[in-house]
Write a protein that holds these residues in place. Structure first.
Motif, mmCIF file in Angstrom:
data_model
loop_
_atom_site.group_PDB
_atom_site.id
_atom_site.type_symbol
_atom_site.label_atom_id
_atom_site.label_comp_id
_atom_site.label_asym_id
_atom_site.label_seq_id
_atom_site.Cartn_x
_atom_site.Cartn_y
_atom_site.Cartn_z
ATOM 1 N N SER A 1 2.049 -18.212 -23.360
ATOM 2 C CA SER A 1 1.881 -17.619 -22.039
ATOM 3 C C SER A 1 2.606 -18.472 -21.007
ATOM 4 C CB SER A 1 0.406 -17.500 -21.684
ATOM 5 O OG SER A 1 -0.182 -18.768 -21.611
ATOM 6 N N LYS A 2 3.327 -17.796 -20.138
ATOM 7 C CA LYS A 2 4.066 -18.482 -19.092
ATOM 8 C C LYS A 2 3.668 -17.904 -17.753
ATOM 9 C CE LYS A 2 8.009 -19.778 -21.781
ATOM 10 N NZ LYS A 2 9.304 -20.344 -21.617
ATOM 11 N N LYS A 3 3.707 -18.757 -16.737
ATOM 12 C CA LYS A 3 3.415 -18.267 -15.394
ATOM 13 C C LYS A 3 4.550 -18.651 -14.465
ATOM 14 C CE LYS A 3 0.971 -21.975 -13.132
ATOM 15 N NZ LYS A 3 -0.172 -22.341 -12.341
ATOM 16 N N LYS A 4 4.672 -17.904 -13.389
ATOM 17 C CA LYS A 4 5.711 -18.138 -12.412
ATOM 18 C C LYS A 4 5.258 -19.237 -11.468
ATOM 19 C CE LYS A 4 8.796 -15.269 -9.767
ATOM 20 N NZ LYS A 4 8.966 -13.942 -9.173
ATOM 21 N N ALA A 5 6.110 -20.217 -11.217
ATOM 22 C CA ALA A 5 5.777 -21.329 -10.341
ATOM 23 C C ALA A 5 6.784 -21.389 -9.195
ATOM 24 C CB ALA A 5 5.794 -22.637 -11.113
ATOM 25 N N HIS B 1 9.668 -20.506 -14.507
ATOM 26 C CA HIS B 1 8.588 -20.130 -15.409
ATOM 27 C C HIS B 1 8.186 -21.365 -16.192
ATOM 28 C CE1 HIS B 1 8.937 -15.846 -14.693
ATOM 29 N NE2 HIS B 1 10.250 -16.018 -14.702
ATOM 30 N N SER C 1 5.225 -23.113 -19.020
ATOM 31 C CA SER C 1 4.219 -22.830 -20.028
ATOM 32 C C SER C 1 2.860 -23.312 -19.543
ATOM 33 C CB SER C 1 4.591 -23.541 -21.328
ATOM 34 O OG SER C 1 3.557 -23.419 -22.257
ATOM 35 N N THR C 2 1.852 -22.480 -19.705
ATOM 36 C CA THR C 2 0.520 -22.859 -19.257
ATOM 37 C C THR C 2 -0.186 -23.739 -20.281
ATOM 38 O OG1 THR C 2 -0.391 -20.832 -20.159
ATOM 39 C CG2 THR C 2 0.225 -20.808 -17.846
#
Length: 53
Positions: free
Chosen positions: A5-9, A24, A26-27
């Motif tokens: 899962s990756k989130k936008k930073a 992007h 990795s969480t």
């Protein structure tokens, strides 16, 4: 195959507080906030950019 899962930073300049960069991350592997020295177009200099929440 593993699903990561990756989130936008967003990266925010410490001098002028403009949001210049997105990436992007990795969480799972990176829990702490990023601190990178990058070029800011509004300051016209290399400044410290921190990840916003």
């Amino acid at each position: 195959m593993s699903i990561v899962s990756k989130k936008k930073a967003l990266l925010v300049c410490e001098e002028c507080l403009s949001r210049n960069y997105t990436l992007h991350k990795s969480t799972l592997s990176q829990r702490e906030r990023l601190v990178i020295k990058k070029f800011c177009n509004t300051c016209n200099a290399r400044t410290i950019h921190k990840e916003s929440r």
